[in-house]
Design a protein around this motif. Structure first.
Motif, PDB file in Angstrom:
ATOM      1  N   TYR A 238      36.164  27.366  17.974  1.00  0.00           N
ATOM      2  CA  TYR A 238      35.581  28.302  17.766  1.00  0.00           C
ATOM      3  C   TYR A 238      35.243  30.157  18.400  1.00  0.00           C
ATOM      4  CZ  TYR A 238      32.311  24.274  19.345  1.00  0.00           C
ATOM      5  OH  TYR A 238      31.849  22.909  19.431  1.00  0.00           O
ATOM      6  N   SER A 239      35.099  30.211  16.993  1.00  0.00           N
ATOM      7  CA  SER A 239      35.322  32.329  17.320  1.00  0.00           C
ATOM      8  C   SER A 239      34.256  32.930  17.930  1.00  0.00           C
ATOM      9  CB  SER A 239      35.004  32.706  15.660  1.00  0.00           C
ATOM     10  OG  SER A 239      36.458  31.853  15.253  1.00  0.00           O
ATOM     11  N   VAL A 240      34.855  32.799  19.463  1.00  0.00           N
ATOM     12  CA  VAL A 240      33.920  33.674  20.356  1.00  0.00           C
ATOM     13  C   VAL A 240      35.176  34.572  21.233  1.00  0.00           C
ATOM     14  CG1 VAL A 240      33.401  31.457  21.873  1.00  0.00           C
ATOM     15  CG2 VAL A 240      35.463  32.186  22.077  1.00  0.00           C
ATOM     16  N   GLY A 241      36.141  34.960  20.702  1.00  0.00           N
ATOM     17  CA  GLY A 241      36.646  36.277  20.778  1.00  0.00           C
ATOM     18  C   GLY A 241      37.401  36.096  22.517  1.00  0.00           C
ATOM     19  N   SER A 242      37.776  37.177  22.368  1.00  0.00           N
ATOM     20  CA  SER A 242      39.373  37.006  23.635  1.00  0.00           C
ATOM     21  C   SER A 242      38.743  38.646  24.273  1.00  0.00           C
ATOM     22  CB  SER A 242      40.605  36.575  23.414  1.00  0.00           C
ATOM     23  OG  SER A 242      41.131  37.754  22.964  1.00  0.00           O
ATOM     24  N   LEU A 243      39.023  38.409  25.853  1.00  0.00           N
ATOM     25  CA  LEU A 243      38.926  39.817  26.688  1.00  0.00           C
ATOM     26  C   LEU A 243      40.603  39.654  27.031  1.00  0.00           C
ATOM     27  CD1 LEU A 243      35.491  40.415  27.792  1.00  0.00           C
ATOM     28  CD2 LEU A 243      37.600  42.297  26.431  1.00  0.00           C
ATOM     29  N   GLU A 244      41.703  40.630  27.381  1.00  0.00           N
ATOM     30  CA  GLU A 244      42.458  40.535  28.099  1.00  0.00           C
ATOM     31  C   GLU A 244      42.016  41.523  29.296  1.00  0.00           C
ATOM     32  OE1 GLU A 244      45.840  39.649  25.708  1.00  0.00           O
ATOM     33  OE2 GLU A 244      47.039  40.567  27.448  1.00  0.00           O
ATOM     34  N   VAL A 245      41.978  41.604  30.363  1.00  0.00           N
ATOM     35  CA  VAL A 245      41.294  42.807  31.005  1.00  0.00           C
ATOM     36  C   VAL A 245      42.656  42.709  32.356  1.00  0.00           C
ATOM     37  CG1 VAL A 245      39.113  41.468  31.299  1.00  0.00           C
ATOM     38  CG2 VAL A 245      41.012  41.426  33.251  1.00  0.00           C
ATOM     39  N   ALA A 246      42.442  44.805  32.426  1.00  0.00           N
ATOM     40  CA  ALA A 246      43.769  45.403  32.666  1.00  0.00           C
ATOM     41  C   ALA A 246      43.060  45.610  34.416  1.00  0.00           C
ATOM     42  CB  ALA A 246      44.087  46.588  32.063  1.00  0.00           C
ATOM     43  N   ASN A 247      43.711  45.236  35.889  1.00  0.00           N
ATOM     44  CA  ASN A 247      43.302  45.806  37.015  1.00  0.00           C
ATOM     45  C   ASN A 247      44.511  46.961  37.568  1.00  0.00           C
ATOM     46  OD1 ASN A 247      41.957  43.167  37.737  1.00  0.00           O
ATOM     47  ND2 ASN A 247      43.683  42.612  37.447  1.00  0.00           N
ATOM     48  N   THR A 248      45.367  47.274  36.700  1.00  0.00           N
ATOM     49  CA  THR A 248      46.629  48.287  37.043  1.00  0.00           C
ATOM     50  C   THR A 248      46.631  48.957  35.849  1.00  0.00           C
ATOM     51  OG1 THR A 248      48.436  47.468  35.879  1.00  0.00           O
ATOM     52  CG2 THR A 248      47.711  46.743  38.356  1.00  0.00           C
ATOM     53  N   GLN A 249      47.349  50.543  36.007  1.00  0.00           N
ATOM     54  CA  GLN A 249      46.955  51.058  34.919  1.00  0.00           C
ATOM     55  C   GLN A 249      48.475  51.386  33.915  1.00  0.00           C
ATOM     56  OE1 GLN A 249      44.560  53.748  34.774  1.00  0.00           O
ATOM     57  NE2 GLN A 249      45.751  54.341  32.772  1.00  0.00           N
ATOM     58  N   GLU A 250      49.315  50.450  34.389  1.00  0.00           N
ATOM     59  CA  GLU A 250      49.995  50.043  33.731  1.00  0.00           C
ATOM     60  C   GLU A 250      49.818  48.900  32.803  1.00  0.00           C
ATOM     61  OE1 GLU A 250      53.747  49.080  36.492  1.00  0.00           O
ATOM     62  OE2 GLU A 250      54.933  48.703  34.439  1.00  0.00           O
ATOM     63  N   ARG A 251      48.984  48.046  33.386  1.00  0.00           N
ATOM     64  CA  ARG A 251      48.517  47.422  32.005  1.00  0.00           C
ATOM     65  C   ARG A 251      48.292  47.776  31.730  1.00  0.00           C
ATOM     66  NH1 ARG A 251      50.293  41.752  31.010  1.00  0.00           N
ATOM     67  NH2 ARG A 251      50.531  41.995  33.003  1.00  0.00           N
ATOM     68  N   LEU A 252      46.883  48.455  31.190  1.00  0.00           N
ATOM     69  CA  LEU A 252      45.822  49.590  30.559  1.00  0.00           C
ATOM     70  C   LEU A 252      46.613  50.111  29.618  1.00  0.00           C
ATOM     71  CD1 LEU A 252      42.906  49.842  29.921  1.00  0.00           C
ATOM     72  CD2 LEU A 252      43.104  51.540  31.138  1.00  0.00           C
ATOM     73  N   GLU A 253      48.031  50.542  30.001  1.00  0.00           N
ATOM     74  CA  GLU A 253      48.860  51.321  29.267  1.00  0.00           C
ATOM     75  C   GLU A 253      49.184  49.909  27.916  1.00  0.00           C
ATOM     76  OE1 GLU A 253      49.303  54.809  28.251  1.00  0.00           O
ATOM     77  OE2 GLU A 253      47.506  54.635  29.797  1.00  0.00           O
ATOM     78  N   ASP A 254      49.973  49.017  28.659  1.00  0.00           N
ATOM     79  CA  ASP A 254      51.045  47.887  27.931  1.00  0.00           C
ATOM     80  C   ASP A 254      49.450  47.351  26.610  1.00  0.00           C
ATOM     81  OD1 ASP A 254      53.056  46.717  27.429  1.00  0.00           O
ATOM     82  OD2 ASP A 254      51.376  44.784  28.114  1.00  0.00           O
ATOM     83  N   LEU A 255      48.018  47.263  26.954  1.00  0.00           N
ATOM     84  CA  LEU A 255      46.781  46.603  26.199  1.00  0.00           C
ATOM     85  C   LEU A 255      46.593  47.860  25.414  1.00  0.00           C
ATOM     86  CD1 LEU A 255      44.385  45.257  28.689  1.00  0.00           C
ATOM     87  CD2 LEU A 255      45.992  43.392  27.442  1.00  0.00           C
TER      88      LEU A 255
END
Ligand code: FAD
Length: 808
Positions: free
Chosen positions: A82-99
């Motif tokens: 099932y191609s529903v897509g994915s969301l990988e969320v960031a709680n920290t600025q560091e994670r957002l940069e990593d994303l």
């Protein structure tokens, strides 16, 4: 046609049977101890979330091939994906940069991925609390696999091609004659086999024991919880429609299960399971891959975090949970290929559903064609040296990997457990100089030395200061050691750099000629760099061959996988002997402008420059220490490389260090050496090219002698030469000297993704960033300005030379 027996009918065994059948194999037997096909293995419990994108190219490719395969498998209109897509969320600025970095890597690997704001995340999935996140990475092609449905369809196809499946049949032994598998013994009789593929999931180590092969994996229990129905999903049909969600900062993932959610957590303490404790189907109340749920591990914190992200969970509450078991390895990668210890014993172990069909395809290609089209070096079962096969080592490392599975991984982040496994004889001197160590093939390898701190002031005006991601696990001392080596000299511990083998015997020359692309019938006392290709002409390794006697060669190869390639091709006769000298020898290099002066002052008779040509190798004494010495210009300057036995290594260090002091010789670390390599336009196996590339693509065709009558891969190489390159390894210059990219960033030709970075460093002679990239040939031929995307920003770059590939 080979007689193939596959052990295990989970998603990996069935994917492999499916692809082998597709590739025309018609004598396949699959043996499964449990019922077909809900066998009680991990596949029976896998919720099937498929997040394809990772920083690893091979894992991303295996995952996208799995998606492609599963998308084509449906029965009675019911899909396996099932191609529903994915969301990988960031709680920290560091994670957002990593994303942002990950989105860039997505472009490099050809996978659509982009970073969304919290509001845009909510548009994709209204269950999410936007106040809890800073943004998210959206991968539209991700989704949910139905592994059991896929297994059923793949097995039916394989059966239609003649594959036989035996359920409730337990493998109890394997017959090996003269190092070659012959048969699989089961509780229902014996099955003849030319080739066995162990797809036994976390039971794998037990099968390995039957033939004396270590399968270094650790089964670990992992919590998976089902919520009750959520109000927000009440009106839904129960079909999965919402994207997968991954909250890596809280080590959790979520998927829709009918009108509720399935929640997986890696947040809990590691729960390793001993292989000896594992049951088989029917032995316990639960399936063998399930342990009783331990609520204390979930309700203490993960449940609070889950409700923070998805407030609707508070009202829904938890229905039930399991502690499901699956396999972890010391480096987080699967275990694939034929064991070098037993001919015909193949493994496909420690594989997630996410990578399963991709692995099945690769295994089939490898078995049928002699090589997979995808480079699988990082997954090769033979990559572990003996030290890494000790249960104490691989258990600790695998548990460390479990704990860090969702951490932000920096390329230079050292492992924490099982350190000091292998130390060179100079280790105590290095520690006294304040070495910062990382691990390479189990060896403690100095990265830089605090003792060189004073050099930072000396080179202050020249040193490029790093910030952000590039400044992690970095010190300006690295740059100072680099500059000092160019100006004076550095003493480098090369013990961990390569594997050292001696190949000897009457047939040694003939054996090596067959494996290498150059004529290595060189004079005694000479060294030559050459290539080993696989059957499809991909580069297996760039090796150094030193002829020390008429029938004796000293070989430097990249690592255990490459050494096993040599061993695999050993003729059955005993005319050739391979001795692995890695653990009993060590190596030091004196590199830099003053290298020859230092050696001359140590021993003027031996080290007179006129007595040495580039590439010459001699067995000599330095003081009392017998060494094999090689003189070359690696990294674009004078280099003396010495090999000796471990017992005298310390003496050698002291001799070189003491005499070098008056010439300002310093002990310098691997990070400076790596930058020197990049500055000198020297490409490295495993970093800039791998077994998917041929010599013409990576500028190493000067190591190919097509006048040689035969060598492995020659026919395919001629064909590839004719067809032309798919990518070209090309040096680029970064305009902005303050930008230090780290590798795998995408390269754009205007808006067109045209390749990706392999190595990156700083060229002090030019005062500019230097980058190697694998680029589309049409991009290279245009020779225009390009850009590199780094953390979501574009930076201008130019091709370094007019020639497509700069040859060494
Ligand atoms: P298995 O399915 O375990 O199959 C191995 C088979 O070998 C078994 O059927 C076993 O009976 C058989 N066998 C063993 N020994 C013998 C013998 N002596 N004789 C005969 N047969 C034998 N992966 C994802 O990609 N995404 C996820 O979201 C995900 N979530 C997970 C959540 C949980 C709770 C669990 C438990 C796993 C999860 N996984 C996930 C991991 C995934 O399920 C496994 O990695 C994968 O199913 C392994 O497949 P396999 O075929 O190698 O092993």
């Amino acid at each position: 046609q080979k007689k193939i027996v596959i052990i295990g009918a989970g998603v990996v065994g069935c994917s492999t049977a499916y692809y082998l059948s597709k590739m025309g194999q018609r004598d396949i037997t699959v043996i499964e101890q449990g019922p077909l096909f809900e066998t009680g293995g991990s596949t029976s419990h896998a919720p099937g979330l498929v997040f394809q994108l990772s920083f690893s190219k091979v894992l991303t490719t295996l995952a996208s091939q799995t998606v492609e395969t599963f998308k084509e498998l449906s029965s009675d209109g019911q899909p396996s994906f099932y191609s529903v897509g994915s969301l990988e969320v960031a709680n920290t600025q560091e994670r957002l940069e990593d994303l942002k970095r990950k989105a860039g890597v997505g472009t490099s690997w050809g996978m659509e991925a982009y970073v969304l704001s919290p509001e845009e995340c909510v548009e994709k999935c209204s269950l999410i609390n936007p106040d809890n996140i800073l943004g998210g990475l959206y991968v539209p092609s991700d989704g949910i696999a139905k592994p059991l449905r896929a297994v059923d369809i793949m097995a039916k196809f394989a059966e239609s091609c003649g594959t036989k499946f035996y359920g409730h049949t337990e493998v109890t032994g394997i017959k090996v004659v003269d190092g070659q598998v012959k048969a699989v013994e089961t509780n229902a009789g014996s099955f003849e086999a030319d080739l066995i593929i162990c797809c036994a999931g976390f039971w794998g180590p037990r099968i390995g024991e039957m033939v004396g092969v270590t399968i270094p994996l650790q089964p670990i229990a992992h919590q998976y919880i089902f919520s009750n129905d959520l109000e927000e999903l009440a009106s839904e049909s129960g079909e999965v429609t919402i994207p997968l969600i991954r909250d890596q900062d809280n080590a959790m993932y979520f998927r829709q299960v009918f009108n509720g959610l399935g929640i997986g957590s890696y947040q809990h303490r590691p729960l390793p399971v001993e292989v000896s404790e594992i049951t088989k189907y029917g032995e316990g109340k639960e399936m063998p891959s399930v342990k009783p749920f331990t609520p204390e591990d979930f309700f203490e914190k993960p449940w609070q975090d889950a409700q923070g992200l998805i407030p609707g969970l508070t009202q829904a509450g938890v229905k039930k949970g399991i502690n499901g078991i699956f396999s972890f390895t010391p480096d987080g990668m699967p275990l694939l290929g034929e064991s070098q210890k037993v001919r015909g014993f193949w493994v496909a172990e420690a594989i997630w559903v996410t990578h399963s069909a991709g692995v099945g395809k690769a295994m089939a290609e490898w078995i049928v064609n002699g090589a997979p089209t995808l480079d699988l070096e990082l997954c090769d079962i033979n990559r572990f040296d003996t030290y890494a096969q000790s249960p104490a080592y691989y258990k600790k490392r695998s548990i460390e990997n479990y704990e860090k599975v969702y951490d932000i991984h920096h390329p230079f982040m050292p492992p924490e457990t099982s350190r000091d496994m292998r130390v060179s004889p100079y280790h105590m001197r290095q520690k006294a100089l304040g070495a910062h160590f990382n691990e390479k093939s189990g060896w403690e390898q100095p990265q830089w030395y605090e003792a060189n701190d004073s050099l930072v002031a000396m080179y202050e005006n020249m040193i490029l200061k790093r910030t952000g991601w590039a400044a992690k696990y970095w010190s300006p001392i690295i740059e100072a050691e680099h500059l000092h080596t160019r100006q004076y000299a550095g003493l480098y511990d090369m013990t961990a750099a390569k594997k050292r083998l001696e190949i000897s015997g009457e047939g040694a020359l003939e054996f090596l000629q067959q494996l290498t692309t150059s004529n290595i019938d060189i004079p005694i006392g000479h060294a030559m760099s050459t290539l080993m290709l696989h059957e499809l002409a991909g580069i297996k390794d760039e090796i150094k061959v030193i002829r020390t006697a008429a029938t004796t060669f000293f070989i430097l190869c990249t690592g255990a996988v490459e050494a096993s390639w040599l061993k695999k091709h050993l003729p059955v006769s005993n005319r050739v002997v391979i001795q692995d000298l890695t653990a009993s020898t060590c190596s030091l290099s004196v590199i830099g402008a003053k290298a020859s002066e230092i050696m001359y002052s140590l021993d003027p008779r031996t080290f007179t420059r006129s007595k040495w040509e580039l590439g010459q190798a001699k067995e000599i004494f330095i003081g009392n220490v017998p060494v094999l010495a090689i003189y070359d210009s690696y990294v674009g300057t004078q280099r003396w490389e010495f090999f000796t036995t471990l017992d005298q290594g310390l003496q050698l260090w002291d001799l070189l260090f003491n005499v070098g002091e008056q010439y300002q010789l310093i002990a310098a670390g691997d990070r400076a050496l790596e930058n020197l390599r990049i500055e000198s336009l020297s490409f490295r196996n495993g970093k800039d090219f791998w077994s998917e590339h041929d010599p013409y693509e990576v500028g190493l065709d000067h190591m190919v002698d097509l006048t040689k009558s035969t060598f492995i891969g020659k026919t395919a190489l001629l064909d590839r030469k004719e067809k032309g390159p798919k990518l070209l390894l090309t040096p680029l210059i970064l305009d902005d000297p303050s930008i230090v990219v780290m590798g795998y960033e995408p390269v754009f030709d205007e808006e067109k993704a045209s390749g990706f970075v392999t190595s990156a460093g700083y060229d002090y002679s030019m005062g500019k960033g230097i980058v190697y990239a694998l680029l589309l040939p049409e991009t290279v031929n245009k020779g225009n300005e390009l850009s590199i995307e780094y953390f979501g920003q574009r930076y201008t770059t130019k091709i370094m030379s007019n020639s497509a590939v700069i040859t060494k």
